[in-house]
Each structure stands twice: as structure tokens, then as C-alpha cells.
Design an enzyme around this catalytic site. Structure first.
Site, PDB file in Angstrom:
ATOM      1  N   HIS A  72       0.820  -1.209   0.000  1.00  0.00           N
ATOM      2  CA  HIS A  72       0.000   0.000   0.000  1.00  0.00           C
ATOM      3  C   HIS A  72       0.858   1.264   0.000  1.00  0.00           C
ATOM      4  O   HIS A  72       1.837   1.334   0.729  1.00  0.00           O
ATOM      5  CB  HIS A  72      -0.896   0.034   1.245  1.00  0.00           C
ATOM      6  CG  HIS A  72      -1.980  -1.004   1.223  1.00  0.00           C
ATOM      7  ND1 HIS A  72      -2.899  -1.142   2.236  1.00  0.00           N
ATOM      8  CD2 HIS A  72      -2.298  -1.946   0.305  1.00  0.00           C
ATOM      9  CE1 HIS A  72      -3.734  -2.129   1.936  1.00  0.00           C
ATOM     10  NE2 HIS A  72      -3.375  -2.641   0.774  1.00  0.00           N
ATOM     11  N   TYR A 200      -8.668   4.338   9.044  1.00  0.00           N
ATOM     12  CA  TYR A 200      -8.664   4.635  10.491  1.00  0.00           C
ATOM     13  C   TYR A 200      -9.804   5.607  10.727  1.00  0.00           C
ATOM     14  O   TYR A 200      -9.772   6.726  10.201  1.00  0.00           O
ATOM     15  CB  TYR A 200      -7.341   5.282  10.916  1.00  0.00           C
ATOM     16  CG  TYR A 200      -6.175   4.321  10.982  1.00  0.00           C
ATOM     17  CD1 TYR A 200      -5.563   3.843   9.829  1.00  0.00           C
ATOM     18  CD2 TYR A 200      -5.686   3.884  12.219  1.00  0.00           C
ATOM     19  CE1 TYR A 200      -4.501   2.955   9.899  1.00  0.00           C
ATOM     20  CE2 TYR A 200      -4.618   2.995  12.295  1.00  0.00           C
ATOM     21  CZ  TYR A 200      -4.032   2.538  11.136  1.00  0.00           C
ATOM     22  OH  TYR A 200      -2.978   1.663  11.201  1.00  0.00           O
ATOM     23  N   PRO A 290      -1.866  -1.016  19.539  1.00  0.00           N
ATOM     24  CA  PRO A 290      -1.748  -1.373  18.121  1.00  0.00           C
ATOM     25  C   PRO A 290      -2.090  -0.255  17.130  1.00  0.00           C
ATOM     26  O   PRO A 290      -1.915  -0.425  15.926  1.00  0.00           O
ATOM     27  CB  PRO A 290      -2.718  -2.555  17.968  1.00  0.00           C
ATOM     28  CG  PRO A 290      -3.649  -2.457  19.116  1.00  0.00           C
ATOM     29  CD  PRO A 290      -2.926  -1.777  20.224  1.00  0.00           C
ATOM     30  N   LYS A 294       3.077  -0.801  15.385  1.00  0.00           N
ATOM     31  CA  LYS A 294       4.533  -0.786  15.562  1.00  0.00           C
ATOM     32  C   LYS A 294       5.112  -2.024  16.248  1.00  0.00           C
ATOM     33  O   LYS A 294       6.336  -2.217  16.242  1.00  0.00           O
ATOM     34  CB  LYS A 294       4.949   0.451  16.393  1.00  0.00           C
ATOM     35  CG  LYS A 294       4.727   1.758  15.689  1.00  0.00           C
ATOM     36  CD  LYS A 294       5.757   1.964  14.595  1.00  0.00           C
ATOM     37  CE  LYS A 294       5.398   3.071  13.644  1.00  0.00           C
ATOM     38  NZ  LYS A 294       5.214   2.650  12.257  1.00  0.00           N
ATOM     39  N   TYR A 382       4.669   6.368  10.348  1.00  0.00           N
ATOM     40  CA  TYR A 382       3.837   5.197  10.048  1.00  0.00           C
ATOM     41  C   TYR A 382       4.569   4.204   9.151  1.00  0.00           C
ATOM     42  O   TYR A 382       4.496   2.991   9.348  1.00  0.00           O
ATOM     43  CB  TYR A 382       2.553   5.685   9.371  1.00  0.00           C
ATOM     44  CG  TYR A 382       1.451   4.673   9.240  1.00  0.00           C
ATOM     45  CD1 TYR A 382       0.670   4.314  10.332  1.00  0.00           C
ATOM     46  CD2 TYR A 382       1.162   4.086   8.008  1.00  0.00           C
ATOM     47  CE1 TYR A 382      -0.366   3.401  10.204  1.00  0.00           C
ATOM     48  CE2 TYR A 382       0.133   3.174   7.870  1.00  0.00           C
ATOM     49  CZ  TYR A 382      -0.631   2.837   8.977  1.00  0.00           C
ATOM     50  OH  TYR A 382      -1.650   1.933   8.841  1.00  0.00           O
TER      51      TYR A 382
HETATM   52  P1  RFL Z   1       5.794 -12.703  20.560  1.00  0.00           P
HETATM   53  O1  RFL Z   1       5.249 -12.705  19.174  1.00  0.00           O
HETATM   54  O2  RFL Z   1       4.857 -12.607  21.697  1.00  0.00           O
HETATM   55  O3  RFL Z   1       6.702 -14.008  20.699  1.00  0.00           O
HETATM   56  C1  RFL Z   1       7.183 -14.452  21.940  1.00  0.00           C
HETATM   57  C2  RFL Z   1       7.289 -15.959  21.875  1.00  0.00           C
HETATM   58  O4  RFL Z   1       7.846 -16.440  23.093  1.00  0.00           O
HETATM   59  C3  RFL Z   1       7.112 -17.589  23.521  1.00  0.00           C
HETATM   60  N1  RFL Z   1       7.335 -17.728  24.972  1.00  0.00           N
HETATM   61  C4  RFL Z   1       8.199 -18.606  25.498  1.00  0.00           C
HETATM   62  N2  RFL Z   1       8.996 -19.519  24.925  1.00  0.00           N
HETATM   63  C5  RFL Z   1       9.774 -20.290  25.748  1.00  0.00           C
HETATM   64  N3  RFL Z   1       9.747 -20.156  27.118  1.00  0.00           N
HETATM   65  C6  RFL Z   1       8.960 -19.269  27.729  1.00  0.00           C
HETATM   66  N4  RFL Z   1       8.942 -19.157  29.046  1.00  0.00           N
HETATM   67  C7  RFL Z   1       8.135 -18.434  26.912  1.00  0.00           C
HETATM   68  N5  RFL Z   1       7.242 -17.449  27.171  1.00  0.00           N
HETATM   69  C8  RFL Z   1       6.762 -17.028  25.980  1.00  0.00           C
HETATM   70  C9  RFL Z   1       5.696 -17.282  23.108  1.00  0.00           C
HETATM   71  O5  RFL Z   1       4.902 -18.456  22.998  1.00  0.00           O
HETATM   72  C10 RFL Z   1       5.917 -16.615  21.753  1.00  0.00           C
HETATM   73  O6  RFL Z   1       5.933 -17.548  20.696  1.00  0.00           O
HETATM   74  O7  RFL Z   1       6.859 -11.515  20.753  1.00  0.00           O
HETATM   75  P2  RFL Z   1       7.865 -10.827  19.708  1.00  0.00           P
HETATM   76  O8  RFL Z   1       8.624 -11.855  18.923  1.00  0.00           O
HETATM   77  O9  RFL Z   1       8.587  -9.813  20.483  1.00  0.00           O
HETATM   78  O10 RFL Z   1       6.918 -10.113  18.621  1.00  0.00           O
HETATM   79  C11 RFL Z   1       6.102  -9.042  19.008  1.00  0.00           C
HETATM   80  C12 RFL Z   1       4.791  -9.047  18.195  1.00  0.00           C
HETATM   81  O11 RFL Z   1       4.186 -10.330  18.301  1.00  0.00           O
HETATM   82  C13 RFL Z   1       3.803  -7.968  18.665  1.00  0.00           C
HETATM   83  O12 RFL Z   1       4.484  -6.784  18.997  1.00  0.00           O
HETATM   84  C14 RFL Z   1       2.758  -7.629  17.569  1.00  0.00           C
HETATM   85  O13 RFL Z   1       1.896  -8.720  17.335  1.00  0.00           O
HETATM   86  C15 RFL Z   1       1.926  -6.412  17.967  1.00  0.00           C
HETATM   87  N6  RFL Z   1       0.886  -6.061  16.973  1.00  0.00           N
HETATM   88  C16 RFL Z   1       1.208  -5.411  15.797  1.00  0.00           C
HETATM   89  N7  RFL Z   1       2.495  -5.143  15.489  1.00  0.00           N
HETATM   90  C17 RFL Z   1       2.818  -4.591  14.284  1.00  0.00           C
HETATM   91  O14 RFL Z   1       4.008  -4.341  14.036  1.00  0.00           O
HETATM   92  N8  RFL Z   1       1.868  -4.283  13.324  1.00  0.00           N
HETATM   93  C18 RFL Z   1       0.552  -4.517  13.558  1.00  0.00           C
HETATM   94  O15 RFL Z   1      -0.259  -4.302  12.656  1.00  0.00           O
HETATM   95  C19 RFL Z   1       0.169  -5.053  14.839  1.00  0.00           C
HETATM   96  N9  RFL Z   1      -1.118  -5.318  15.119  1.00  0.00           N
HETATM   97  C20 RFL Z   1      -0.447  -6.387  17.231  1.00  0.00           C
HETATM   98  C21 RFL Z   1      -1.446  -5.976  16.268  1.00  0.00           C
HETATM   99  C22 RFL Z   1      -0.820  -7.103  18.354  1.00  0.00           C
HETATM  100  C23 RFL Z   1      -2.151  -7.391  18.577  1.00  0.00           C
HETATM  101  N10 RFL Z   1      -2.450  -8.162  19.717  1.00  0.00           N
HETATM  102  C24 RFL Z   1      -3.241  -9.342  19.660  1.00  0.00           C
HETATM  103  C25 RFL Z   1      -1.659  -8.005  20.918  1.00  0.00           C
HETATM  104  C26 RFL Z   1      -2.770  -6.242  16.485  1.00  0.00           C
HETATM  105  C27 RFL Z   1      -3.131  -6.924  17.649  1.00  0.00           C
HETATM  106  C28 RFL Z   1      -4.612  -7.140  17.853  1.00  0.00           C
HETATM  107  C1  PHB Z   2      -3.738  -5.227  11.159  1.00  0.00           C
HETATM  108  O1  PHB Z   2      -4.036  -6.142  11.952  1.00  0.00           O
HETATM  109  O2  PHB Z   2      -3.738  -5.381   9.925  1.00  0.00           O
HETATM  110  C2  PHB Z   2      -3.402  -3.891  11.728  1.00  0.00           C
HETATM  111  C3  PHB Z   2      -3.487  -3.690  13.090  1.00  0.00           C
HETATM  112  C4  PHB Z   2      -3.197  -2.431  13.605  1.00  0.00           C
HETATM  113  C5  PHB Z   2      -2.860  -1.397  12.750  1.00  0.00           C
HETATM  114  C6  PHB Z   2      -2.755  -1.614  11.376  1.00  0.00           C
HETATM  115  C7  PHB Z   2      -3.031  -2.872  10.861  1.00  0.00           C
HETATM  116  O3  PHB Z   2      -2.634  -0.150  13.242  1.00  0.00           O
END
Ligand code: RFL
Ligand code: PHB
Length: 388
Positions: A72, A200, A290, A294, A382
């Protein structure tokens, strides 16, 4: 077991760290407490910044993304019943990529295993030891058997609820924390997204985000109370709210809901991100709401800095980059925190807000939609601040 870098957690941070180290000729072992299937299905982030997209391609894990992702050039702001388009490409020469986090995880797992990497799934009872010395250890249990990895360094990539951050000595860490009085209810729907790019939306009834995973799969979010029970939200009520919060600007097609859940929102930073030979990366050190998309991008940025510092150490014996790891990451982390907070506070309705705040938010959105200077600042943050 013996390796150079022991990595706890197979999320984007741990997997990318292991991949980057492998490309630099450094061995690592990843341990993960969930199953492979679980981490490959976990629905989370969807937006990848430009530099991170480039890194995935340049390091040889971008092939599937290049053919399946959506690229995009901009997005839409929706307020006062109107859509306003921002063209990031024109403003800052960069775009964003829409590709599910679980797809990045799948690509990295495939690649690590194809390259002979070791990922130990479904471990438990994980603990870290001797991080002050030259040979830290990770103890854990797998298939009921106690195991130990002796390494030179530990990557604490175990997310917000992991064991690495709580294992730091008492009093060493400072925490900066902010909880928000709302959460996001998110759904994945088998239907086309309402527009070609993300919307948004600021609405009297609260924020809504219309994003996607493919031209036929919409990912839709609405602002709800922070402790909202998903049971209060039958499918019809979710659709009704999603229609209303588009403010009549475009049509939303309904589809089968494949997934739904509520996520609370918080901002969190722990400082420093390192102690001895234990280095935190990603959500284990910081969380962003979120709204700015980031979280995954910061996780990838941390491990890029860490892999370079470790590469320098193994090539030259120099520790300057390792010593500066936390400071280098935190500079960028705080800018992403600022941006995520800013996006969150202009788009959401706050329970204790004054009529003044409502008018101020609308003025701020109008400013971004009509001023090239303001839109450029949004676009620059962004699409991702410079990494080097
Ligand atoms: P993760 O992905 O949580 O991975 C950590 C891993 O460690 C495991 N773990 C263990 N393993 C061994 N021993 C233990 N004691 C352990 N404890 C935990 C876990 O099972 C897991 O597999 O962390 P990491 O790698 O730092 O990555 C971070 C991202 O996952 C997170 O920041 C993003 O998902 C946040 N996020 C978004 N980020 C973006 O950059 N762009 C987005 O569009 C975006 N949208 C979002 C999001 C997060 C969301 N939620 C559900 C929190 C949207 C949502 C709704
Ligand atoms: C996505 O899940 O695609 C997502 C989440 C948060 C954002 C942008 C995209 O700010």
C-alpha cells in the site's frame, strides 16, 4: 547442548534473530513453549514497515510475501463522515506492506529448518542462569526431561508474559507503563475490505479500523471497554457497529467471522533492555498500543541491532555495539511509543474526556488531512523511522 546464542521464544523477534545470526555464521538454538502449529496460526499483526519489508526480501525470506502480500502507498482517515486519503509514497517515498505476522513466522520457521536451524517446541519450566558470567545457561524441560543449553549469550525474545524480564535482578529495571481505558475487539471476516487501503475512523461512538489480510479477507477492529466481555458482542452487534463507524463513507460487505477476540491496550517500556549477557528484544521489553502498528516492527528492529552487535563481537572481539544495545534500541522504541500514543489519543474516545478534547481531536485530524507538514510527520512515522 552448546550453542553461541540461546534464544527464548519463536515469535518474530526470536526467529528473525536466529535467521540473521545464521547469515552471519553464528549458531543459535531457539526454545519455544508453544507448538509449531500454535505459533503459525496465532493471528496478530498485519502491517510491516518499509525497511522491515526490505530486510525480509534482502535476507532471503521475502519470496512468499512478494507474491502474496498487499503493498500500500497510503491509507485513509475517516472523520466527520468523510474519507481523507494520505499518500505516503508522495509524502515520504515509502509505503507499507500488509502481510500477516503468522505468515512472517511461517516463512521464518521454514527457512530456519531448511537451513539446519534448531527450534525446540513445547518446552516448559524455562529459566536463565549465570547471565553475569561468560557462559550463561538456559534450563528447561522437554518431553518430561530436564535439559540445559550452555551458550555465550541469551536472546530474551519471549514476549510480554515471558520469563526473561522478570528474571532480572531486583531494582535493576525501571518500568514505564500506561494502560488505556479501552480495548479493541477484532474480527477476521471472509469478505472484501471496504477499501483498497486501511481506514482509520474516528467516530462519536469510538474508533474503528478497517484493515485486511487479502482482497477477500477483512480484518476489522472496533474500540470497546478495556474489560469488555466478548459474549456481549454477538456477530450482528459487531457488524452494526462496524457499519455505523464508517460514517456512511463507503460500503462494508459482511462475511463469515473466522475469528473474534478482545485485546486490552497498553504502552510499556522497561529500561535497560540488557543485563550481563542477557538481551531482551521485542515485546519482552516493550509493548505499544496497536493503533500505530509498531509492535512487530519494533521486535524486528531490536534483533537487527542485536544481530549486528553480536556479529561485531564474534568478528572482532569488540563489545562497543553490545554495550550500547539498550541505548540504541530505546531511542527508536521511545519514538515509536510517542507515535503510537499520539495515534491512540487522536482516534479514540476517552471515558473522562471533556467536550474540549473532542473538538481538539477533530481539529488535529483536520490538520493532518489538510497540511502537508502534518501529513508528512504521520507518514514518516507510520512507514517506519530510519533504522540505522
Ligand atoms: P511474541 O510474538 O509474543 O513471541 C514471543 C514468543 O515467546 C514464547 N514464549 C516462550 N517460549 C519459551 N519459554 C517461555 N517461558 C516463553 N514465554 C513465551 C511465546 O509463545 C511466543 O511464541 O513476541 P515478539 O517476537 O517480540 O513479537 C512481538 C509481536 O508479536 C507484537 O508486537 C505484535 O503482534 C503487535 N501487533 C502489531 N504489530 C505490528 O508491528 N503491526 C501490527 O499491525 C500489529 N497489530 C499487534 C497488532 C498485536 C495485537 N495483539 C493481539 C496483541 C494487532 C493486535 C490485535
Ligand atoms: C492489522 O491487523 O492489519 C493492523 C493492526 C493495527 C494497525 C494496522 C493494521 O494499526
Amino acid at each position: 547442548m552448546r550453542t553461541q546464542v540461546g534464544i527464548i521464544g519463536a515469535g518474530p523477534a526470536g526467529l528473525m534473530l536466529s535467521h540473521l545470526l545464521h547469515l552471519a555464521g553464528i549458531d543459535s538454538i531457539i526454545i519455544e513453549n508453544r507448538s509449531r502449529d500454535y505459533i503459525e496460526q496465532r493471528i496478530r499483526a498485519g502491517l510491516i514497515e518499509q525497511w522491515a519489508t526490505d530486510m525480509l526480501v534482502e535476507t532471503g525470506v521475502g519470496e512468499r510475501m512478494n507474491s502474496e502480500a498487499m503493498f500500500h502507498d497510503g491509507n485513509y482517515l475517516c472523520f466527520n463522515g468523510e474519507l481523507h486519503h494520505l499518500n505516503f509514497r508522495k509524502l515520504v517515498g515509502k509505503g507499507i506492506t500488509i502481510y500477516g505476522q503468522q505468515e512472517v513466522v511461517k516463512d521464518l520457521v521454514d527457512r530456519r529448518l531448511a537451513d539446519g536451524g534448531q527450534i525446540l517446541f513445547e518446552v516448559d519450566n524455562v529459566s536463565v542462569h549465570d547471565v553475569d558470567g561468560k557462559t550463561p545457561k538456559i534450563m528447561f524441560r522437554q518431553d518430561g526431561k530436564e535439559q540445559e543449553i550452555v551458550c555465550d549469550f541469551i536472546g530474551g525474545c519471549d514476549g510480554f508474559h515471558g520469563i526473561c524480564r522478570p528474571g532480572f535482578p531486583d531494582g535493576l529495571l525501571t518500568f514505564y507503563d500506561r494502560e488505556y481505558p479501552f480495548g479493541w475487539l477484532g474480527i477476521l471476516s471472509e469478505s472484501p475490505p471496504p477499501k483498497d487501503e486501511l481506514i482509520y475512523s474516528y467516530h462519536d461512538r469510538g474508533f474503528a479500523l478497517y484493515t485486511m489480510r487479502s482482497p477477500t479477507l477483512a480484518r476489522l477492529y472496533i474500540q470497546v471497554d478495556y474489560d469488555e466481555d466478548i459474549k456481549n458482542w454477538p456477530d450482528d452487534r459487531i457488524w452494526e457497529e462496524l457499519h455505523i463507524r464508517l460514517g456512511g463513507t463507503c460500503k462494508l460487505q459482511e462475511g463469515k467471522m473466522l475469528q473474534k477476540g478482545v485485546t486490552p491496550m497498553r504502552s510499556f517500556v522497561c529500561e535497560p533492555m540488557q543485563h550481563g549477557r542477557l538481551f531482551l528484544a521485542g515485546d519482552s521489553a516493550h509493548i505499544v498500543p496497536p493503533t500505530g502498528a509498531k509492535g512487530m516492527n519494533l521486535a524486528l528492529a531490536d534483533v537487527r541491532v542485536l544481530s549486528r552487535a553480536l556479529t561485531e563481537f564474534y568478528k572482532t572481539g569488540q563489545t562497543a555495539r553490545l554495550d550500547g544495545y539498550s541505548d540504541t534500541c530505546l531511542k527508536r522504541v521511545w519514538k515509536a511509543q510517542r507515535f503510537s500514543w499520539w495515534m491512540t489519543q487522536i482516534f479514540h474516545r476517552f471515558p473522562d474526556e471533556l467536550p474540549f478534547d473532542h473538538r481538539r481531536q477533530l481539529a488535529e485530524l483536520d490538520y493532518v488531512a489538510t497540511s502537508t507538514a502534518a501529513a508528512t510527520a504521520l507518514a514518516e512515522n507510520y512507514t517506519g523511522l530510519p533504522i540505522d
